[in-house]
Design a protein around this motif. Structure first.
Motif, PDB file in Angstrom:
ATOM      1  N   TYR A  78      13.448 108.580  24.934  1.00 39.32           N
ATOM      2  CA  TYR A  78      12.915 108.323  23.599  1.00 39.32           C
ATOM      3  C   TYR A  78      12.439 106.866  23.529  1.00 39.32           C
ATOM      4  CZ  TYR A  78      14.795 112.744  21.901  1.00 39.32           C
ATOM      5  OH  TYR A  78      15.055 114.079  21.710  1.00 39.32           O
ATOM      6  N   SER A  79      11.141 106.668  23.751  1.00 36.02           N
ATOM      7  CA  SER A  79      10.570 105.329  23.744  1.00 36.02           C
ATOM      8  C   SER A  79      10.413 104.814  22.318  1.00 36.02           C
ATOM      9  CB  SER A  79       9.201 105.351  24.434  1.00 36.02           C
ATOM     10  OG  SER A  79       8.453 104.207  24.134  1.00 36.02           O
ATOM     11  N   LEU A  80      10.825 103.554  22.106  1.00 34.86           N
ATOM     12  CA  LEU A  80      10.673 102.963  20.774  1.00 34.86           C
ATOM     13  C   LEU A  80       9.205 102.827  20.392  1.00 34.86           C
ATOM     14  CD1 LEU A  80      13.447 100.193  20.777  1.00 34.86           C
ATOM     15  CD2 LEU A  80      13.452 102.400  19.578  1.00 34.86           C
ATOM     16  N   LYS A  81       8.350 102.510  21.385  1.00 31.79           N
ATOM     17  CA  LYS A  81       6.917 102.426  21.110  1.00 31.79           C
ATOM     18  C   LYS A  81       6.375 103.784  20.668  1.00 31.79           C
ATOM     19  CE  LYS A  81       5.415  98.581  24.059  1.00 31.79           C
ATOM     20  NZ  LYS A  81       4.535  98.206  25.201  1.00 31.79           N
ATOM     21  N   GLY A  82       6.780 104.810  21.400  1.00 30.93           N
ATOM     22  CA  GLY A  82       6.327 106.150  21.062  1.00 30.93           C
ATOM     23  C   GLY A  82       6.777 106.562  19.670  1.00 30.93           C
ATOM     24  N   ILE A  83       8.039 106.290  19.355  1.00 25.71           N
ATOM     25  CA  ILE A  83       8.578 106.615  18.039  1.00 25.71           C
ATOM     26  C   ILE A  83       7.815 105.877  16.940  1.00 25.71           C
ATOM     27  CG2 ILE A  83      10.596 106.354  16.527  1.00 25.71           C
ATOM     28  CD1 ILE A  83      12.343 106.845  19.013  1.00 25.71           C
ATOM     29  N   GLY A  84       7.527 104.599  17.192  1.00 22.73           N
ATOM     30  CA  GLY A  84       6.806 103.798  16.203  1.00 22.73           C
ATOM     31  C   GLY A  84       5.412 104.323  15.928  1.00 22.73           C
ATOM     32  N   PHE A  85       4.666 104.649  16.989  1.00 23.06           N
ATOM     33  CA  PHE A  85       3.296 105.150  16.813  1.00 23.06           C
ATOM     34  C   PHE A  85       3.282 106.512  16.113  1.00 23.06           C
ATOM     35  CE2 PHE A  85       1.950 102.294  20.443  1.00 23.06           C
ATOM     36  CZ  PHE A  85       1.084 101.528  19.682  1.00 23.06           C
TER      37      PHE A  85
ATOM     38  N   PHE B  24       0.034 118.479  18.322  1.00 22.48           N
ATOM     39  CA  PHE B  24       0.506 117.497  19.293  1.00 22.48           C
ATOM     40  C   PHE B  24       0.251 117.943  20.734  1.00 22.48           C
ATOM     41  CE2 PHE B  24       2.863 116.009  15.555  1.00 22.48           C
ATOM     42  CZ  PHE B  24       2.544 114.660  15.636  1.00 22.48           C
ATOM     43  N   LEU B  25       0.236 119.242  20.976  1.00 18.50           N
ATOM     44  CA  LEU B  25      -0.134 119.720  22.312  1.00 18.50           C
ATOM     45  C   LEU B  25      -1.588 119.376  22.619  1.00 18.50           C
ATOM     46  CD1 LEU B  25       1.595 123.238  22.419  1.00 18.50           C
ATOM     47  CD2 LEU B  25       2.189 121.233  23.792  1.00 18.50           C
ATOM     48  N   SER B  26      -2.474 119.601  21.648  1.00 19.68           N
ATOM     49  CA  SER B  26      -3.894 119.309  21.866  1.00 19.68           C
ATOM     50  C   SER B  26      -4.142 117.807  21.959  1.00 19.68           C
ATOM     51  CB  SER B  26      -4.741 119.910  20.744  1.00 19.68           C
ATOM     52  OG  SER B  26      -4.385 119.367  19.481  1.00 19.68           O
TER      53      SER B  26
ATOM     54  N   MET C  31      -6.953 108.715   5.513  1.00 18.65           N
ATOM     55  CA  MET C  31      -5.639 108.753   6.162  1.00 18.65           C
ATOM     56  C   MET C  31      -5.661 109.642   7.407  1.00 18.65           C
ATOM     57  SD  MET C  31      -3.784 106.732   4.325  1.00 18.65           S
ATOM     58  CE  MET C  31      -5.306 105.785   4.133  1.00 18.65           C
ATOM     59  N   VAL C  32      -6.262 110.812   7.257  1.00 18.88           N
ATOM     60  CA  VAL C  32      -6.286 111.789   8.347  1.00 18.88           C
ATOM     61  C   VAL C  32      -7.150 111.315   9.514  1.00 18.88           C
ATOM     62  CG1 VAL C  32      -6.991 114.144   8.957  1.00 18.88           C
ATOM     63  CG2 VAL C  32      -5.761 113.730   6.833  1.00 18.88           C
ATOM     64  N   ALA C  33      -8.188 110.522   9.230  1.00 30.82           N
ATOM     65  CA  ALA C  33      -9.077 110.037  10.284  1.00 30.82           C
ATOM     66  C   ALA C  33      -8.397 109.016  11.191  1.00 30.82           C
ATOM     67  CB  ALA C  33     -10.333 109.427   9.669  1.00 30.82           C
ATOM     68  N   ILE C  34      -7.471 108.248  10.649  1.00 30.79           N
ATOM     69  CA  ILE C  34      -6.803 107.202  11.431  1.00 30.79           C
ATOM     70  C   ILE C  34      -5.607 107.748  12.211  1.00 30.79           C
ATOM     71  CG2 ILE C  34      -5.625 104.970  11.286  1.00 30.79           C
ATOM     72  CD1 ILE C  34      -7.171 104.480   8.675  1.00 30.79           C
ATOM     73  N   GLY C  35      -4.944 108.765  11.649  1.00 32.60           N
ATOM     74  CA  GLY C  35      -3.709 109.296  12.220  1.00 32.60           C
ATOM     75  C   GLY C  35      -3.775 109.690  13.694  1.00 32.60           C
ATOM     76  N   PRO C  36      -4.795 110.457  14.144  1.00 35.34           N
ATOM     77  CA  PRO C  36      -4.823 110.921  15.532  1.00 35.34           C
ATOM     78  C   PRO C  36      -4.824 109.807  16.580  1.00 35.34           C
ATOM     79  CG  PRO C  36      -6.340 112.196  14.202  1.00 35.34           C
ATOM     80  CD  PRO C  36      -5.853 111.081  13.331  1.00 35.34           C
ATOM     81  N   LEU C  37      -5.391 108.653  16.257  1.00 31.13           N
ATOM     82  CA  LEU C  37      -5.396 107.546  17.212  1.00 31.13           C
ATOM     83  C   LEU C  37      -3.971 107.078  17.486  1.00 31.13           C
ATOM     84  CD1 LEU C  37      -6.809 105.441  18.952  1.00 31.13           C
ATOM     85  CD2 LEU C  37      -7.084 104.034  16.892  1.00 31.13           C
TER      86      LEU C  37
ATOM     87  N   PHE D  12      -1.590 107.261  21.013  1.00 32.63           N
ATOM     88  CA  PHE D  12      -0.820 106.153  21.562  1.00 32.63           C
ATOM     89  C   PHE D  12       0.644 106.565  21.727  1.00 32.63           C
ATOM     90  CE2 PHE D  12      -4.093 103.060  19.765  1.00 32.63           C
ATOM     91  CZ  PHE D  12      -4.551 102.684  21.015  1.00 32.63           C
ATOM     92  N   GLY D  13       1.195 107.253  20.732  1.00 35.71           N
ATOM     93  CA  GLY D  13       2.589 107.665  20.797  1.00 35.71           C
ATOM     94  C   GLY D  13       2.865 108.648  21.923  1.00 35.71           C
ATOM     95  N   LEU D  14       1.908 109.551  22.168  1.00 35.02           N
ATOM     96  CA  LEU D  14       2.096 110.570  23.197  1.00 35.02           C
ATOM     97  C   LEU D  14       1.965 110.017  24.617  1.00 35.02           C
ATOM     98  CD1 LEU D  14       0.248 113.521  21.446  1.00 35.02           C
ATOM     99  CD2 LEU D  14       2.680 113.410  22.006  1.00 35.02           C
ATOM    100  N   LEU D  15       1.586 108.770  24.728  1.00 30.32           N
ATOM    101  CA  LEU D  15       1.621 108.115  26.041  1.00 30.32           C
ATOM    102  C   LEU D  15       3.060 107.819  26.455  1.00 30.32           C
ATOM    103  CD1 LEU D  15      -1.314 105.545  25.635  1.00 30.32           C
ATOM    104  CD2 LEU D  15      -1.384 107.762  26.801  1.00 30.32           C
ATOM    105  N   TYR D  16       3.983 107.853  25.485  1.00 29.65           N
ATOM    106  CA  TYR D  16       5.374 107.466  25.740  1.00 29.65           C
ATOM    107  C   TYR D  16       6.375 108.601  25.540  1.00 29.65           C
ATOM    108  CZ  TYR D  16       3.264 102.835  25.261  1.00 29.65           C
ATOM    109  OH  TYR D  16       2.464 101.724  25.414  1.00 29.65           O
ATOM    110  N   ILE D  17       6.060 109.595  24.688  1.00 28.73           N
ATOM    111  CA  ILE D  17       6.993 110.695  24.453  1.00 28.73           C
ATOM    112  C   ILE D  17       6.256 112.032  24.492  1.00 28.73           C
ATOM    113  CG2 ILE D  17       8.598 109.314  23.076  1.00 28.73           C
ATOM    114  CD1 ILE D  17       7.434 110.520  20.577  1.00 28.73           C
ATOM    115  N   SER D  18       7.015 113.124  24.604  1.00 30.95           N
ATOM    116  CA  SER D  18       6.436 114.459  24.754  1.00 30.95           C
ATOM    117  C   SER D  18       5.949 115.007  23.408  1.00 30.95           C
ATOM    118  CB  SER D  18       7.484 115.413  25.328  1.00 30.95           C
ATOM    119  OG  SER D  18       8.510 115.644  24.378  1.00 30.95           O
TER     120      SER D  18
END
Length: 298
Positions: A206-213, A83-85, A17-23, A27-33
């Motif tokens: 608040y991007s829906l894509k960002g929220i989803g990822f 999330f900063l890193s 689970m933890v290995a997949i999460g960062p990807l 993707f989410g941080l491309l759309y939100i802070s």
């Protein structure tokens, strides 16, 4: 199935689970802070934890204990720096630097759990530090690389401190899901405070894509990965709960490299190998000691 086998099974599932999460986080941080991502992460974990308790007919409890507040503070700092890193580095870099969690886990086990640190472990820790240095060292290193690396090291430290604190202060009779729920409810207060100070929460983007990822990442790594780890450390020594986690960056690298590639050089390859091998050997010795103790007690 013995308790040790249960521990390894839970730990293996947590690693996946933890290995997949960062990807998905990247993707989410491309759309939100990062500040918004941290809030979404905590809210997702709280919601998932509550629903899991409801549908499993083991409703969550809110533990009112002073230790939980300190636990939540450590967890909050871990979430924020995570999330900063992730915003500043690639998932591959996050995966490898994130293995410093094991180094901190072993060192903190000595400080808080009074486990002994052998000469062998000291050598492997030094090699791990050298490997991490070689992996992150680049010509013309940019400020974002330095900041991202520092944040990545800090998030691993605070997550290791969080889990050590759970091992030291939380009774095994307490529900892992309720610990996770309580921890994140209080964490939400600290993360919201950080978001208010940073000012990102007021910009209205608040991007829906960002929220989803971010939601998907939080469910995998923040909820499933964490609750499985909590279950694992009920049956395993904290220091050996990281054995199977040592090579999780390789899984993450294979998955994320096509989307967020990094330049592969002899230096960073050597650094990655030194880091992973030393961490694996660092925890392998503790695994053998645990098995010996289990045989003696049986």
């Amino acid at each position: 199935m013995t308790n040790i086998q249960k521990g390894y099974m839970y730990n293996l599932l947590s690693v996946l689970m933890v290995a997949i999460g960062p990807l998905f986080s990247k993707f989410g941080l491309l759309y939100i802070s990062p500040a918004k991502a941290a809030i979404l992460n905590v809210i997702t974990v709280i919601t998932a934890s509550y629903l899991f308790g409801y549908f499993s007919k083991r409703k969550v409890q809110f533990y009112v204990e002073k230790e939980i507040i300190l636990l939540a503070l450590f967890n909050s700092l871990g979430v924020i720096f995570l999330f900063l890193s992730t915003d500043l580095l690639s998932p591959v870099e996050i995966g490898f630097i994130g293995r410093f969690y094991t180094v901190f886990a072993v060192v903190l086990s000595v400080v808080f759990l009074h486990e002994k640190l052998t000469k062998r472990e000291i050598i492997f820790i030094v090699i791990a530090v050298l490997g991490a240095f070689l992996f992150v060292k680049k010509d013309g290193l940019e400020l974002s690389d330095i900041g991202g690396t520092l944040c990545a090291i800090l998030y691993t430290f605070f997550f290791a401190l969080t889990n050590i604190f759970i091992k030291k202060t939380m009774s095994t009779e307490k529900s892992s899901n309720s610990i996770l729920f309580t921890n994140n409810c209080i964490t939400l207060l600290f993360v919201c405070l950080y978001s208010l100070v940073s000012g990102d929460i007021f910009d209205g983007e608040y991007s829906l894509k960002g929220i989803g990822f971010i939601t998907l990442s939080s469910l995998l790594a923040g909820f499933l990965g964490t609750i499985l780890l909590y279950e694992a450390i009920k049956y395993l020594r904290f220091s050996i709960a990281n054995v199977m986690r040592a090579f999780s960056p390789l899984l993450l690298a294979c998955i994320s490299f096509p989307f967020f590639p990094i330049k592969i050089t002899l230096q960073n390859t050597l650094g990655a190998c030194l880091l992973l091998i030393s961490i694996f050997l660092l925890t392998l010795g503790d695994k053998k000691n645990e098995e010996k103790k289990a045989r003696k007690s049986s």
